[in-house]
Design an enzyme around this catalytic site. Structure first.
Site, PDB file in Angstrom:
ATOM      1  N   GLU A 174       0.816  -1.219   0.000  1.00 47.11           N
ATOM      2  CA  GLU A 174       0.000   0.000   0.000  1.00 47.11           C
ATOM      3  C   GLU A 174       0.849   1.269   0.000  1.00 47.11           C
ATOM      4  O   GLU A 174       0.799   2.056   0.956  1.00 47.11           O
ATOM      5  CB  GLU A 174      -0.944   0.000   1.209  1.00 47.11           C
ATOM      6  CG  GLU A 174      -1.863  -1.202   1.273  1.00 47.11           C
ATOM      7  CD  GLU A 174      -2.770  -1.216   2.504  1.00 47.11           C
ATOM      8  OE1 GLU A 174      -2.719  -0.265   3.294  1.00 47.11           O
ATOM      9  OE2 GLU A 174      -3.522  -2.187   2.663  1.00 47.11           O
ATOM     10  N   GLU A 202      -4.958  -8.859   1.236  1.00 48.01           N
ATOM     11  CA  GLU A 202      -5.535  -8.540   2.554  1.00 48.01           C
ATOM     12  C   GLU A 202      -7.035  -8.386   2.399  1.00 48.01           C
ATOM     13  O   GLU A 202      -7.504  -7.731   1.466  1.00 48.01           O
ATOM     14  CB  GLU A 202      -4.997  -7.217   3.118  1.00 48.01           C
ATOM     15  CG  GLU A 202      -3.588  -7.272   3.613  1.00 48.01           C
ATOM     16  CD  GLU A 202      -3.123  -5.941   4.218  1.00 48.01           C
ATOM     17  OE1 GLU A 202      -3.955  -5.123   4.663  1.00 48.01           O
ATOM     18  OE2 GLU A 202      -1.892  -5.729   4.216  1.00 48.01           O
TER      19      GLU A 202
HETATM   20  O1  IFM Z   1      -3.486  -3.017   9.434  1.00 50.34           O
HETATM   21  C1  IFM Z   1      -3.550  -2.565   8.128  1.00 50.34           C
HETATM   22  C2  IFM Z   1      -2.384  -3.094   7.320  1.00 50.34           C
HETATM   23  O2  IFM Z   1      -1.172  -2.753   7.887  1.00 50.34           O
HETATM   24  C3  IFM Z   1      -2.427  -2.537   5.920  1.00 50.34           C
HETATM   25  N1  IFM Z   1      -3.714  -2.716   5.318  1.00 50.34           N
HETATM   26  C4  IFM Z   1      -4.888  -2.363   6.088  1.00 50.34           C
HETATM   27  C5  IFM Z   1      -4.824  -2.994   7.455  1.00 50.34           C
HETATM   28  C6  IFM Z   1      -6.086  -2.616   8.256  1.00 50.34           C
HETATM   29  O3  IFM Z   1      -6.180  -1.240   8.393  1.00 50.34           O
END
Ligand code: IFM
Length: 446
Positions: free
Chosen positions: A167, A353
């Protein structure tokens, strides 16, 4: 070959975490400070003054984490490396103890039949590099390449799935424009510089991986987003396209050799420190895009102005929300995967994720009956199955997260885990969603 539940036999089922969020051991074995150590220790930056000093103590308890993954029968574990364990000052000779830690973890995973998915950068930039200008400084991209090469050399023979970074939008925009994340700056020009140098770092590291002759898969993970239009009026549909630029095409266009999006360049091009040859480096071939998806917003058209360069505004929505205040909309996952598959020629996509924060109060018997999370996972897995049937090349799914952890500026007050952590004893306790995911992996989840 498809299983009975519609997922391919070779679909990758995994869990994700990241170094600063779980490891703890902040000053052990030669680890240097990162920008998140500095930020979390700065009063007022993180809720209740929480820090990652101890976190889930995974630095010491990684064997327990591997045992949990094995109990799930997970096929893969996506974790990140703490750059300052390897290079405490962000450059120069590697710290052997740091390398040994990740080497042990990788071996432990492989012995348990779990594929390590290694990510080089999940926001914990060495503080020493920040002091020299951080991602605003072009040199940081070259320091990243040096660090990447160290990792390839140390464990490139045992890790077949690599991602450069997680990200980068958050590192650039939350870190340099809104100030919610480390290093906590609020400056548009610095944000633009960070965008370009993060992408340059990604390209340099991807190119170095190829040059090393390694045979694994290499990718980039983004939190792509394309808010849906509030209505199907053409102006709202166009606003929805514009609203997706900074989260999606700003990263994917240059990585796929198309340069930066035109509208972004119209507004911010003069701030972008692009040097000859950079765009070719950024377009180094990758094997997959990792998509992190949590929620979808809705937008309508608004007047284009200096304050609103993309001409859109958010509209109220009806969906239930998680503890983050994020809408629960599983069809948004289907839409973003379709959008990416249609617009960029990625060979493979992974959901790197997906998950949800809920309050997770334990029942009197101590069991965490997190049916909200189970429902969330079930709906989102169903969306994955749907896009696979629509021939999107989605090859795997990772839950965020294996365990409750340090949720950045929210500290430990937001819980995403399949496993809860007792923050005094650090004991791990699976929630009911853990058993749900075990069933999903086995083909009984939908
Ligand atoms: O915890 C974060 C992660 O580090 C990156 N993506 C989103 C998750 C939830 O906010």
């Amino acid at each position: 070959m498809k299983r009975q539940d519609g997922f391919p036999e070779d679909f990758v089922w995994g869990c994700s975490t990241s170094s600063y969020q779980i490891e703890g051991a902040a000053s052990e074995d030669g680890r240097g400070p990162s920008i998140w150590d500095t930020f979390s220790h700065t009063p007022g930056k993180v809720v209740q003054g929480h820090t990652g000093d101890i976190a889930c103590d995974s630095y010491h308890r990684w064997r327990e984490d591997v045992a949990l993954l094995k109990e799930l029968n997970a096929g893969a574990y996506r974790f990140s490396v703490s750059w300052t364990r390897i290079q405490p000052d962000g450059k120069g000779k590697p710290n052997q103890k740091g390398l040994d830690y990740y080497s042990r973890l990788v071996d432990g995973l492989r012995e348990a039949g779990i594929e390590p998915w290694l990510e080089l950068f999940h926001w914990d930039l060495p503080q020493a590099l920040e002091d020299a200008g951080g991602w605003r400084n072009r040199d940081t991209a070259f320091r990243f390449e040096e660090y990447a090469r160290i990792m390839y050399k140390a464990i490139g023979d045992r890790v077949e799935h690599w991602t450069s970074m997680n990200e980068p939008w958050c590192a650039a925009f939350l870190g340099h424009l809104t100030g919610e994340h480390a290093p906590g700056l609020r400056d548009r020009e610095k944000t633009s510089r960070a965008v370009h140098h993060l992408l340059l770092a990604h390209g340099l590291a991807a190119r170095a991986y190829r040059e090393g002759g390694f045979k694994g898969e290499y990718g980039l993970v983004i939190n792509a987003a394309k808010p849906r239009p509030a209505t199907l009026r053409p102006e709202d549909v166009e606003a929805s396209e514009r609203a997706s630029i900074e989260r999606t095409s700003l990263w994917l266009d240059p990585v796929f050799g198309r340069g930066y999006p035109e509208l972004f360049m119209q507004h911010f091009g003069s701030q972008m420190p692009i040097e000859p040859g950079d765009m070719d480096i950024i377009a180094a071939p990758i094997d997959f895009i990792g998509v992190n998806y949590y929620n979808e917003d809705a937008v309508r058209a608004a007047l284009l102005s200096e304050e609103n360069p993309y001409g859109f505004e958010y509209v109220p929505t009806w969906q239930r929300k998680t503890e983050m205040g994020w809408d629960i909309e599983a069809q948004g996952l289907r839409r973003i995967l379709m959008h990416i598959a249609r617009n960029w020629p990625a060979k493979v996509l992974y959901v790197t994720e997906n998950g949800a924060a809920f309050a997770d109060a334990p029942s009197p018997d101590g069991v965490i009956r997190d049916y909200d999370r189970i429902e969330y996972l079930r709906e989102h897995l169903a969306a994955c199955r749907q896009v696979i049937a629509d021939e999107v090349p989605l090859k795997g799914y990772f839950v965020w997260s294996l365990m409750d952890n340090f949720e950045w500026s929210f500290g430990y007050t937001r819980k995403f885990g399949l496993v809860s952590i007792d923050h005094i004893t650090k004991a791990r306790r699976p929630k009911l969603s853990f058993y749900y995911y075990r069933d999903a992996i086995a083909g009984f989840g939908l």
